[in-house]
Design a protein around this motif. Structure first.
Motif, PDB file in Angstrom:
ATOM      1  N   SER A 265      11.230   3.254  -2.883  1.00 28.91           N
ATOM      2  CA  SER A 265      11.595   2.825  -4.225  1.00 28.91           C
ATOM      3  C   SER A 265      10.392   2.179  -4.911  1.00 28.91           C
ATOM      4  N   VAL A 266      10.327   2.338  -6.213  1.00 28.06           N
ATOM      5  CA  VAL A 266       9.230   1.754  -6.986  1.00 28.06           C
ATOM      6  C   VAL A 266       9.358   0.225  -6.968  1.00 28.06           C
ATOM      7  N   GLY A 267       8.261  -0.442  -6.690  1.00 33.75           N
ATOM      8  CA  GLY A 267       8.242  -1.898  -6.732  1.00 33.75           C
ATOM      9  C   GLY A 267       8.592  -2.567  -5.421  1.00 33.75           C
TER      10      GLY A 267
ATOM     11  N   ALA B 116       6.098   6.437  -4.007  1.00 38.18           N
ATOM     12  CA  ALA B 116       7.041   5.518  -4.651  1.00 38.18           C
ATOM     13  C   ALA B 116       7.636   6.214  -5.865  1.00 38.18           C
ATOM     14  N   LEU B 117       8.961   6.448  -5.834  1.00 40.48           N
ATOM     15  CA  LEU B 117       9.612   7.278  -6.837  1.00 40.48           C
ATOM     16  C   LEU B 117      10.964   6.681  -7.208  1.00 40.48           C
TER      17      LEU B 117
ATOM     18  N   PRO C  35       0.614   3.350   5.268  1.00 36.39           N
ATOM     19  CA  PRO C  35       0.208   3.278   3.871  1.00 36.39           C
ATOM     20  C   PRO C  35       0.738   2.053   3.145  1.00 36.39           C
ATOM     21  N   ALA C  36       0.051   1.669   2.096  1.00 37.91           N
ATOM     22  CA  ALA C  36       0.585   0.698   1.148  1.00 37.91           C
ATOM     23  C   ALA C  36       1.653   1.387   0.307  1.00 37.91           C
TER      24      ALA C  36
ATOM     25  N   GLY D 272       7.391   3.766 -15.188  1.00 38.41           N
ATOM     26  CA  GLY D 272       7.934   3.218 -13.953  1.00 38.41           C
ATOM     27  C   GLY D 272       8.672   4.231 -13.102  1.00 38.41           C
ATOM     28  N   ILE D 273       8.432   5.518 -13.341  1.00 39.08           N
ATOM     29  CA  ILE D 273       9.079   6.567 -12.529  1.00 39.08           C
ATOM     30  C   ILE D 273       8.406   6.664 -11.171  1.00 39.08           C
ATOM     31  N   ILE D 274       7.107   6.459 -11.130  1.00 37.79           N
ATOM     32  CA  ILE D 274       6.371   6.409  -9.860  1.00 37.79           C
ATOM     33  C   ILE D 274       5.620   5.087  -9.789  1.00 37.79           C
TER      34      ILE D 274
END
Length: 411
Positions: free
Chosen positions: A38-40, A71-72, A381-382, A408-410
């Protein structure tokens, strides 16, 4: 990592331990594992169970080696569209969530099969995707507890505490943590499905419960416990305390001359004879015995053996074991593992350095393949570290990437 699965692409959607274990094993074998986050927030395993550096826990470094992070935002139409675009390049999807979490996001098996009929979909959760408990989220030992691995009794204050050493042949109480126990079964099923797909073009939905995995991985003790009342002849069984913790002299821990420990397991008459001959003590051999193994040992034998084992170092006893065909070997503490020559030659522990977390010792894949050891893995990975490069691989251009990041989609 090994290269056996080079060319196989895995998309892993999971947090914490369950799905991550499956992805780790596939990555260790050479699959291109993409960790969908998830993003964030991402996988909060980064921030749990200790920190080598901020957001870098030992569990995250081990479990997410050999993976790339995307991140998506799957709650957005744009994010789901990118997901299904990426799915076209994927062979195996790993769902590490309980119940219908992926269905509610619109990316469950039915949705995936509609756009990619040959997808191999592996849902690996604590209690599985079918059954009355399927929707219940799980942590750690919950899966062990379900299958009898945490027997308990009340103490003097009335509080429950776990009791050990009362199950036949160890029961399920000696099994490791559920997430690690079931993951190999999920991987084996996925690879079997991949083989079938190569023959038939057919995909698969694979449902593996970590609780089932605990039973399967500890099948020896589980089978004996489940069939305890049916066993007519109990010769050779241990009941209650396991042999290494009980009174058996021939299956026992002993201290060596250098203060180290050795687990002695000469319960078969042929091995006991080998030991007696090797130490020039034929007087200790008490005949072939009534059965194929002997856990008990004669009265006073344990004390005699304790004195004998104190006469040589651990290394000397281990050499004798190899030279004279005797089942005994080191019983280490963790601080000794890096010095053990056998473990070093096997290459199961890998000392490396993570670019953010610093020096780290990994556990590799437990195999030597065509003479090659596992080697140094690609570091964990980060969050979103590979979002841009992964989407570029499926044709998203730099201008679109910038817009996706801005919205903020990715991440």
């Amino acid at each position: 990592m090994f290269g056996l699965l080079k060319g196989v692409r895995v998309l892993e959607s999971a947090v914490l331990l369950n799905g991550g274990n499956v992805g780790m094993l596939l990555g260790d074998l050479g699959a291109d594992v993409i960790k969908l986050e998830s993003v964030g927030r991402g996988d909060y395993l980064r921030d749990m169970l200790g920190q080598l550096a901020p957001h870098w826990s030992p569990a995250h470094l081990q479990l997410n080696k050999n993976k790339r992070s995307l991140a998506l935002d799957l709650r957005s139409d744009e994010g789901r569209a990118l997901f299904f675009r990426l799915l076209q390049t994927v062979d195996i999807f790993v769902d590490g969530f309980a119940g219908d979490a992926s269905d509610r996001l619109g990316i469950g098996y039915a949705a995936q099969k509609a756009v990619k009929p040959d997808i191999i979909y592996v849902q690996y959760s604590g209690y599985g995707s079918e059954g009355p408990y399927a929707a219940i989220p799980t942590h750690g030992k919950q899966m062990n507890a379900l299958v009898g691995g945490m027997p308990a009794e009340r103490d003097g204050s009335g509080q429950l505490h776990v009791v050990r050493g009362r199950q036949i042949m160890g029961g399920t109480e000696d099994a490791g943590s559920g997430p690690a126990q079931g993951a190999p079964f999920a991987v084996m099923a996925a690879l079997a499905a991949l083989t079938r797909r190569d023959r038939t073009g057919e995909g698969a939905f694979i449902d593996v419960a970590a609780s089932d995995g605990v039973l399967a991985a500890s099948w020896i003790g589980a089978v004996y416990e489940l069939n305890a009342a049916r066993i007519r002849d109990r010769t050779g069984l241990w009941e209650g305390a396991t042999p290494e913790g009980a009174g058996s002299a021939k299956y026992q821990l002993y201290e060596t001359a250098d203060g180290k420990h050795l687990l002695f397991c000469a319960i078969e008459p042929k091995f006991w004879r080998n030991f007696c001959d090797a130490i020039d003590r034929p007087d200790l051999f008490d005949g072939p015995g009534a059965g194929p193994v002997d856990f008990a040992g004669a009265d006073g034998l344990r004390e005699k053996l304790a004195g004998i084992f104190k006469s040589r170092t651990q290394a000397e006893w281990v050499k004798l074991a190899a030279d004279r065909n005797i089942p005994m070997g080191p019983s280490h503490v963790f601080s000794d593992l890096s010095e053990d020559p056998h473990l070093a030659q096997r290459g199961i522990m890998i000392d490396a350095s993570h670019p953010a977390a610093g020096p780290f010792t990994y556990i590799g894949y437990p195999a030597i393949i065509d003479g090659a050891r596992y080697g140094e893995p690609r570091p964990a990975p980060a969050l979103g570290e590979h979002s841009a490069s992964l989407l570029e691989e499926i044709g998203v251009d730099s201008a679109d990437l910038e817009g996706l990041q801005t919205r903020g989609i990715i991440g």
